[in-house]
Each structure stands twice: as structure tokens, then as C-alpha cells.
Write a protein that holds these residues in place. Structure first.
Motif, PDB file in Angstrom:
ATOM      1  N   SER A 103       0.833  -1.223  -0.036  1.00  0.00           N
ATOM      2  CA  SER A 103      -0.096  -0.048   0.074  1.00  0.00           C
ATOM      3  C   SER A 103       0.961   1.293   0.054  1.00  0.00           C
ATOM      4  O   SER A 103       0.276   2.188  -0.784  1.00  0.00           O
ATOM      5  N   ALA A 104       1.944   1.244   0.712  1.00  0.00           N
ATOM      6  CA  ALA A 104       2.818   2.355   0.914  1.00  0.00           C
ATOM      7  C   ALA A 104       3.527   2.314  -0.708  1.00  0.00           C
ATOM      8  O   ALA A 104       3.611   3.918  -1.149  1.00  0.00           O
ATOM      9  N   PHE A 105       3.770   1.404  -1.255  1.00  0.00           N
ATOM     10  CA  PHE A 105       4.458   1.736  -2.657  1.00  0.00           C
ATOM     11  C   PHE A 105       3.444   2.433  -3.508  1.00  0.00           C
ATOM     12  O   PHE A 105       3.853   3.269  -4.377  1.00  0.00           O
ATOM     13  N   GLU A 145      11.121  14.873  -4.159  1.00  0.00           N
ATOM     14  CA  GLU A 145      10.832  14.196  -2.696  1.00  0.00           C
ATOM     15  C   GLU A 145       9.794  12.950  -3.268  1.00  0.00           C
ATOM     16  O   GLU A 145       9.998  11.986  -2.512  1.00  0.00           O
ATOM     17  N   ALA A 146       9.014  13.069  -3.980  1.00  0.00           N
ATOM     18  CA  ALA A 146       8.020  12.001  -4.307  1.00  0.00           C
ATOM     19  C   ALA A 146       8.829  10.991  -5.118  1.00  0.00           C
ATOM     20  O   ALA A 146       8.511   9.785  -4.895  1.00  0.00           O
ATOM     21  N   LEU A 147       9.860  11.484  -5.985  1.00  0.00           N
ATOM     22  CA  LEU A 147      10.601  10.204  -6.460  1.00  0.00           C
ATOM     23  C   LEU A 147      11.472   9.444  -5.223  1.00  0.00           C
ATOM     24  O   LEU A 147      11.385   8.185  -5.615  1.00  0.00           O
ATOM     25  N   ALA A 148      12.063  10.212  -4.457  1.00  0.00           N
ATOM     26  CA  ALA A 148      12.783   9.554  -3.499  1.00  0.00           C
ATOM     27  C   ALA A 148      12.021   8.596  -2.634  1.00  0.00           C
ATOM     28  O   ALA A 148      12.264   7.613  -2.230  1.00  0.00           O
ATOM     29  N   THR A 153      10.215   2.996  -1.218  1.00  0.00           N
ATOM     30  CA  THR A 153       8.973   2.058  -0.925  1.00  0.00           C
ATOM     31  C   THR A 153       8.974   0.857  -1.848  1.00  0.00           C
ATOM     32  O   THR A 153       8.612  -0.317  -1.578  1.00  0.00           O
ATOM     33  N   MET A 154       9.603   1.270  -3.184  1.00  0.00           N
ATOM     34  CA  MET A 154       9.947   0.264  -4.130  1.00  0.00           C
ATOM     35  C   MET A 154      10.884  -0.840  -3.572  1.00  0.00           C
ATOM     36  O   MET A 154      10.617  -1.999  -3.774  1.00  0.00           O
ATOM     37  N   THR A 156      11.661  -1.867  -0.675  1.00  0.00           N
ATOM     38  CA  THR A 156      10.863  -2.695   0.388  1.00  0.00           C
ATOM     39  C   THR A 156       9.938  -3.585  -0.314  1.00  0.00           C
ATOM     40  O   THR A 156       9.720  -4.771   0.123  1.00  0.00           O
ATOM     41  N   ALA A 157       9.023  -3.145  -1.295  1.00  0.00           N
ATOM     42  CA  ALA A 157       8.072  -3.816  -1.904  1.00  0.00           C
ATOM     43  C   ALA A 157       8.597  -4.958  -2.612  1.00  0.00           C
ATOM     44  O   ALA A 157       7.847  -5.957  -2.801  1.00  0.00           O
ATOM     45  N   LEU A 158       9.827  -4.745  -3.323  1.00  0.00           N
ATOM     46  CA  LEU A 158      10.469  -5.930  -3.943  1.00  0.00           C
ATOM     47  C   LEU A 158      10.604  -7.059  -3.094  1.00  0.00           C
ATOM     48  O   LEU A 158      10.989  -8.014  -3.618  1.00  0.00           O
ATOM     49  N   LEU A 159      10.691  -7.116  -1.827  1.00  0.00           N
ATOM     50  CA  LEU A 159      10.992  -8.054  -0.938  1.00  0.00           C
ATOM     51  C   LEU A 159       9.569  -9.098  -0.956  1.00  0.00           C
ATOM     52  O   LEU A 159       9.756 -10.127  -0.489  1.00  0.00           O
ATOM     53  N   VAL A 160       8.560  -8.457  -1.353  1.00  0.00           N
ATOM     54  CA  VAL A 160       7.248  -9.120  -1.188  1.00  0.00           C
ATOM     55  C   VAL A 160       6.838  -9.576  -2.465  1.00  0.00           C
ATOM     56  O   VAL A 160       5.951 -10.420  -2.801  1.00  0.00           O
ATOM     57  N   ARG A 161       7.191  -8.868  -3.543  1.00  0.00           N
ATOM     58  CA  ARG A 161       6.639  -9.152  -4.962  1.00  0.00           C
ATOM     59  C   ARG A 161       7.488  -8.660  -6.053  1.00  0.00           C
ATOM     60  O   ARG A 161       8.648  -7.947  -5.677  1.00  0.00           O
ATOM     61  N   SER A 162       7.459  -9.425  -7.137  1.00  0.00           N
ATOM     62  CA  SER A 162       8.538  -8.997  -8.110  1.00  0.00           C
ATOM     63  C   SER A 162       8.148  -7.472  -8.777  1.00  0.00           C
ATOM     64  O   SER A 162       6.996  -7.231  -8.717  1.00  0.00           O
TER      65      SER A 162
END
Length: 367
Positions: A103-105, A145-148, A153-154, A156-162
Motif C-alpha cells: 500500500s505504501a508503494f 521528494e516524491a521520486l525518493a 518504498t519500491m 521494500t516492496a520488492l521483498l514481497v513482490r516481483s
């Protein structure tokens, strides 16, 4: 004259060696006596040093499986001892943390898309002198800032999804289940440890499984210090089991520890286990023979028999014919006896059942 005497001595010795009669045995008698023949060869005639050992899993061929996120086991997919392939599903977790990460991503991606549009608009206007420097710089800062945030978040998200799954979610309608997490096997092998089952809670960094490739094991040897000079990396050592039915094998030395531990040295040897015949933890006895010792013409100790108080071998000739041959011997070990005078290399001699053959020979000769 001396040369002639020496020639006569050799000739007489050879004649005496051939003076004993041979016997011919029928095929069924040979089989019943269990006679086995092999050519005379060269061997190291030295008693081995015995060392204790056991088979162990090669740590370079094992992987622990854990998760970065807490949750509970929703689906239990493999069992202890099961063979698995690389990237095969081991277990499925259900985790609120995983949903929060995704969700954060998605939220960061949405904000980045909005910030990108605003920045692009302000940049075009700024180029036409239709907006202030302050508005342009604010839009640029918001975009960076939005890019960073999206980048963070991406990761961290890559730890759970491809990455493909994440991009697909951006295009979806938000109805996907974000709570599940598939735990995959990092390698092909066997599940040798399993610590969770369906319904179990899972903490972050908690080990769930251990998978090992058992097609190759290590033999961990406690080598007595008196045998240290006998072994080097690359040597092949023979071993056998010490409990249950006797089973033998060979392993190649891959590591010799530089540290002495309790009057012994730790040695590791590689054992091919492609057929799966060996199990980790099997206690072994290893035979260590000096690899630098010179090989000499020798026969198995069990092949040599005594006739009239002198050592003899039985040679096997054609059609079941066995001839006793006298010989002179040199060095002795538990397994082999050096032949200093007697049959040469490649002569077929009886190496198993020689004592039974001697009894049959004595019976025939006495008739």
C-alpha cells in the motif's frame, strides 16, 4: 665360476617352485569354495592409521529460509524430507505488514505520478516565463521528494513482490489481495528442517525451513596427529561404516584445518552422493595410508598360504587348473605382503578362498 653357481641356484629354486603338483577343479567346486582371482599388482605395504569420522552436510550446499515480515502461515505446502526445486513455493504467509508495504508503494507511486505532472507543467510554463521561479522550484522539489519516496518504498516492496507484479498492481483497480506472501525455495534440494505449520504465527527474521543439496556430502575426519604427514589435499581416503551393515566408500580431501584440536586435526573430504546412498550424520572409520609411500609388488595377506613351512601362492591357469608357487616375502602389513621373489605382475593369483583351496590341494595330493 661364481656366475655359473648363481645361475644354477636360480634354476634350482625355480625348479623347486614348480615341483609341487597342480590340481584341476570342476567349475561347481570352484564356485562352492568361493575362489576369486586377481592379477599380482603394486600396493603400499603399510598398516593404516584409523581415524574416526562422520558424514556431514556441506554448508556451502545448504540455505536457511526466513522472512523479513511477521504474519501467520496460511498454506503449508511442503513437508520435512521432501525434494524441492529452486523457486518452488514452500509456504504462504498472510501478513498485515506485507499489505502495508505494498500500500505504501502504491500510494508513493500515485503521489509521484501527480508530482511528475505538476513539475512538467511548471517546467513548460517556466520556459515561457508564465510562472514564477518560486512555483517552479517548489514543483521541482516536490517531484524529487516524491521520486525518493517511491524509490524507497519500491525497494521494500520488492521483498514481497516481483517488479512485474508491482507494475501490474499500479494498473489494477486495487481489488487484489495484498496480504499474502509466498516463501520460495532458494535452491533445489531436500527440506531438512521445517519449523512452521499451517496456522503458526511467524515473527520477522524467523527461520522457517532449511534446504540442502545432498548430492554431495562432506566426511568430517578427526585425524590423529601421528597421521598428519600422511595426508594432503587431493588425496582419496577409504572409509567404512561402524554401525549396522558394513558399507564402504571413498572421499577426496578438500580441507586440512591449520588448528590442532584435542590432539587431532579436522580434515574435510568430499563424498559424491548423487545416488543418495549416504545420510548425513553416519559415523565412519577412515583408513589413512601414507600417500607418499612407494608401491611395491605385493599380494593380499589372505592370498598367501604355508606349504611345508614356506609361503606360497596359488596361480590360476586355464580350465580350472591351480598351481602352487613358492615365493620370498619382504615387508608385511595387515592387508598386503611384499613379494620379493615369485610370480610377476599381472599373473592371476587366488586372492579369496586360498586357505580352502589349500585344503582341497592337500586332499588331492594325499590321494
Amino acid at each position: 665360476m661364481k656366475l655359473l653357481s648363481f645361475y644354477l641356484l636360480i634354476t634350482c629354486s625355480f625348479a623347486n617352485a614348480q615341483s609341487l603338483p597342480a590340481i584341476t577343479l570342476e567349475k561347481d567346486i570352484i564356485e562352492r569354495l568361493g575362489l576369486v582371482s586377481a592379477p599380482v599388482g603394486k600396493h603400499v605395504v603399510a598398516d593404516p592409521v584409523m581415524a574416526t569420522a562422520q558424514t556431514v552436510i556441506d554448508p556451502a550446499r545448504a540455505r536457511s529460509v526466513a522472512t523479513f515480515f511477521s504474519g501467520h502461515v496460511d498454506r503449508d505446502l511442503v513437508q520435512l524430507g521432501e525434494e524441492v526445486k529452486v523457486n518452488q513455493d514452500l509456504v504462504q504467509l498472510r501478513s498485515r505488514e506485507v499489505a502495508e508495504v505494498i500500500s505504501a508503494f502504491l500510494e508513493a507511486s500515485s503521489k509521484f505520478e501527480t508530482a511528475s505532472l505538476l513539475y512538467e507543467r511548471e517546467r513548460n510554463l517556466h520556459g515561457k516565463k508564465l510562472t514564477t521561479d518560486e512555483a517552479f522550484l517548489n514543483a521541482k522539489a516536490a517531484h524529487q521528494e516524491a521520486l525518493a519516496t517511491r524509490t524507497a518504498t519500491m525497494q521494500t516492496a520488492l521483498l514481497v513482490r516481483s517488479r512485474d507484479d508491482l507494475m501490474s498492481m499500479l494498473e489494477g483497480d486495487g481489488s487484489n489481495d495484498f496480504t499474502h506472501l509466498q516463501i520460495l525455495s532458494p535452491m533445489s534440494g531436500m527440506v531438512i528442517e521445517k519449523k512452521v505449520y499451517a496456522g503458526d504465527p511467524v515473527e520477522s527474521n524467523h527461520q522457517l525451513f532449511k534446504v540442502a543439496d545432498l548430492s554431495q556430502l562432506l566426511v568430517e575426519i578427526q585425524l590423529p596427529l601421528k597421521a598428519v604427514s600422511m595426508v594432503k589435499v587431493g588425496d582419496v581416503l577409504g572409509f567404512n561404516t561402524v554401525i549396522g551393515g558394513k558399507k564402504t566408500g571413498m572421499a577426496q580431501v578438500s580441507l586440512i584445518s591449520p588448528v590442532v584440536n584435542q590432539l587431532s586435526l579436522r580434515v574435510l573430504a568430499v563424498l559424491d552422493n548423487a545416488e543418495g546412498t549416504w545420510r548425513a550424520g553416519t559415523p565412519l572409520s577412515v583408513r589413512v595410508i601414507d600417500s607418499s609411500a612407494q608401491k611395491v609388488t605385493a599380494a593380499p595377506a589372505s592370498a598367501i598360504v604355508s606349504i611345508e613351512g614356506k609361503p606360497h601362492l596359488f596361480t590360476e591357469e586355464e580350465n580350472g587348473r591351480f598351481q602352487p608357487i613358492a615365493l620370498s616375502t619382504g615387508k608385511r602389513s595387515q592387508e598386503f605382503i611384499e613379494i620379493t621373489e615369485g610370480p610377476g605382475s599381472d599373473v592371476q593369483i587366488v586372492v579369496k578362498g586360498a586357505s580352502l583351496l589349500l585344503a582341497a590341494w592337500e586332499e588331492r595330493v594325499s590321494e
